[in-house]
Design a protein around this motif. Structure first.
Motif, PDB file in Angstrom:
ATOM      1  N   GLY A 108      -6.287 -48.083  21.779  1.00  0.00           N
ATOM      2  CA  GLY A 108      -6.620 -48.214  23.182  1.00  0.00           C
ATOM      3  C   GLY A 108      -7.593 -47.207  23.748  1.00  0.00           C
ATOM      4  N   VAL A 109      -8.132 -46.327  22.924  1.00  0.00           N
ATOM      5  CA  VAL A 109      -9.078 -45.324  23.427  1.00  0.00           C
ATOM      6  C   VAL A 109     -10.485 -45.915  23.398  1.00  0.00           C
ATOM      7  CG1 VAL A 109     -10.078 -43.039  23.075  1.00  0.00           C
ATOM      8  CG2 VAL A 109      -7.639 -43.391  22.690  1.00  0.00           C
ATOM      9  N   GLU A 110     -11.155 -45.891  24.554  1.00  0.00           N
ATOM     10  CA  GLU A 110     -12.526 -46.375  24.675  1.00  0.00           C
ATOM     11  C   GLU A 110     -13.450 -45.193  24.901  1.00  0.00           C
ATOM     12  OE1 GLU A 110     -12.888 -49.328  27.757  1.00  0.00           O
ATOM     13  OE2 GLU A 110     -10.943 -50.200  27.237  1.00  0.00           O
ATOM     14  N   VAL A 111     -14.583 -45.177  24.224  1.00  0.00           N
ATOM     15  CA  VAL A 111     -15.567 -44.110  24.356  1.00  0.00           C
ATOM     16  C   VAL A 111     -16.905 -44.731  24.737  1.00  0.00           C
ATOM     17  CG1 VAL A 111     -16.679 -42.151  23.239  1.00  0.00           C
ATOM     18  CG2 VAL A 111     -14.362 -42.803  22.556  1.00  0.00           C
ATOM     19  N   ALA A 112     -17.541 -44.158  25.768  1.00  0.00           N
ATOM     20  CA  ALA A 112     -18.833 -44.657  26.226  1.00  0.00           C
ATOM     21  C   ALA A 112     -19.684 -43.476  26.679  1.00  0.00           C
ATOM     22  CB  ALA A 112     -18.635 -45.649  27.368  1.00  0.00           C
TER      23      ALA A 112
END
Length: 145
Positions: free
Chosen positions: A32-36
């Motif tokens: 569930g970790v999103e990186v942008a």
């Protein structure tokens, strides 16, 4: 704890996209970790800088899909944690989008360092910055679940 991580620099073509890729690798497998990433004065639509891309490719990463985007109030607001490269970025975000100040920190916070901009400099500057960002990603990874 932090599920949406946003890396921010100025143009979103050197530092923040490199840091984004380094964090994605380091946090791989964390559900569930999103990186942008985004830029305070983004060169919107531009690909990653060729020297930054070359360093990433040499380390087995593929930065070809990156396109720079602007750090809008909505993009900043959607993040759980915003990591910036310089104290000037902290100040600009505090002025322009004060509601996100409490979740905005230096990438080099744990070592009290800033990550200088290598744009239009020689490869050595990019290599130095790459190392600082790897160090920052390693230190922050302990706090991102």
């Amino acid at each position: 704890m932090f599920k949406k991580l946003l890396l921010v620099c100025v143009g979103n073509i050197c530092r923040s996209p490199t840091a984004e890729i380094l964090f994605r690798q380091r946090l791989h497998g964390r559900a569930g970790v999103e990186v942008a990433s985004a830029g305070l004065h983004a060169l919107a639509g531009h690909p990653i800088d060729p020297t930054a891309a070359a360093l990433l490719c040499e380390q087995g990463h593929d930065p070809s899909a990156h396109r720079a985007r602007q750090a809008t109030p909505s993009i900043l607001g959607a993040a759980d944690l915003i990591l910036v490269m310089e104290r000037a970025h902290l100040a600009q975000i505090a002025r322009e989008v004060p509601q996100v100040s409490g979740k905005t920190f230096l990438l080099g916070r744990w070592d009290d360092i800033e990550v200088p901009d290598p744009y239009r400099q020689q490869r050595f500057a990019f290599e130095h910055v790459y190392g600082l960002m790897e160090q920052g990603a390693a230190r922050w990874a302990n706090y991102i679940s």
